[in-house]
Write an enzyme that holds these catalytic residues in place. Structure first.
Site, PDB file in Angstrom:
ATOM      1  N   SER A  11       1.010  -1.067   0.413  1.00  0.00           N
ATOM      2  CA  SER A  11      -0.070   0.199   0.547  1.00  0.00           C
ATOM      3  C   SER A  11       0.827   1.428   0.210  1.00  0.00           C
ATOM      4  O   SER A  11       2.111   0.813  -0.788  1.00  0.00           O
ATOM      5  CB  SER A  11      -1.014  -0.326   1.300  1.00  0.00           C
ATOM      6  OG  SER A  11      -2.044   0.853   1.324  1.00  0.00           O
ATOM      7  N   HIS A  38      -3.072  -1.159  -3.069  1.00  0.00           N
ATOM      8  CA  HIS A  38      -4.100  -0.679  -2.649  1.00  0.00           C
ATOM      9  C   HIS A  38      -3.969   0.783  -3.880  1.00  0.00           C
ATOM     10  O   HIS A  38      -2.767   2.267  -4.008  1.00  0.00           O
ATOM     11  CB  HIS A  38      -4.197   0.087  -1.363  1.00  0.00           C
ATOM     12  CG  HIS A  38      -3.983  -1.191  -0.575  1.00  0.00           C
ATOM     13  ND1 HIS A  38      -4.033  -1.041   1.204  1.00  0.00           N
ATOM     14  CD2 HIS A  38      -4.844  -2.759  -0.566  1.00  0.00           C
ATOM     15  CE1 HIS A  38      -4.639  -2.055   1.830  1.00  0.00           C
ATOM     16  NE2 HIS A  38      -4.110  -3.312   0.595  1.00  0.00           N
ATOM     17  N   ASP A 131      -3.989  -4.765   6.340  1.00  0.00           N
ATOM     18  CA  ASP A 131      -4.380  -5.809   5.326  1.00  0.00           C
ATOM     19  C   ASP A 131      -2.967  -6.700   4.996  1.00  0.00           C
ATOM     20  O   ASP A 131      -2.139  -5.962   4.664  1.00  0.00           O
ATOM     21  CB  ASP A 131      -4.449  -5.206   4.084  1.00  0.00           C
ATOM     22  CG  ASP A 131      -5.266  -5.998   2.869  1.00  0.00           C
ATOM     23  OD1 ASP A 131      -5.917  -6.833   3.667  1.00  0.00           O
ATOM     24  OD2 ASP A 131      -5.385  -5.414   2.466  1.00  0.00           O
TER      25      ASP A 131
END
Length: 190
Positions: A11, A38, A131
């Site tokens: 991310s 992401h 995540d």
């Protein structure tokens, strides 16, 4: 056993590490790579073009029911979870966000781990949420190879730290050593 797919999740702060890894992978490596990054939905992106300019792989954004093939680098489309089906095709899913994310790294890592088990390699890079931590643990529990980016190197260490906190046996490597590990594992020996 050599893993049959390389999964890379990240991310915030992961993009430059991804580029460095791709630029420095040995040209003989053709193991499929799936990148779950992401990114903003409903926004035009040059992500795939930039990746294509930095790798010997053919770069492709995942389409539903697409077959996983050697020599391809697949990217998760914005706002879709990516799953691996029993017939080794990729599927797209729009179910609820996981860890505030879709695509979710956890969803993809867990899906691949359950089907490929020890034939799966998961790498978790920089990011500002948790995540990927559970998914990477699932890969490890299924005897796959797992690597987290060195928390001291990661621009946003929350993601690799979360993975380390729930399972402390992942290899923790800086980007240079991730590249070395992949080249050592996947280069064709002549």
């Amino acid at each position: 056993m050599k893993p049959e797919v390389i999964l890379i999740g990240g991310s915030a702060g992961a993009f430059n590490s991804i580029l460095s890894i791709l630029k420095n992978l040995d040209n003989s490596i053709n193991t499929p790579i799936v990148i779950i990054l992401h990114r903003l939905k409903n926004t035009a992106s040059s992500f795939e073009t930039i990746l294509q300019n930095n790798t010997h792989y053919k770069v492709k954004e995942i389409e539903d029911k697409e077959e996983l093939k050697k020599g391809f680098l697949y990217t998760a489309p914005a706002d879709y979870h990516v799953l691996l089906e029993d017939n080794l095709t990729l599927s797209l899913d729009v179910s609820e966000l996981v860890n505030f994310s879709r695509p979710s790294i956890d969803v993809t890592f867990e899906s691949f781990a359950m089907l490929l088990q020890e034939k799966c390699c998961g790498i978790l890079l920089s990011g500002s949420n948790k995540d990927g931590a559970n998914g990477l643990k699932t890969i490890a529990e299924n005897k796959g190879k797992t690597i987290i980016q060195d928390c001291k190197e990661a621009e946003f260490p929350i993601m690799p730290k979360a993975a380390k906190n729930i399972y402390d046996k992942h290899l923790e490597l800086n980007t240079t050593n991730i590249i070395k590990a992949l080249n050592n594992e996947y280069c064709k020996k002549t």
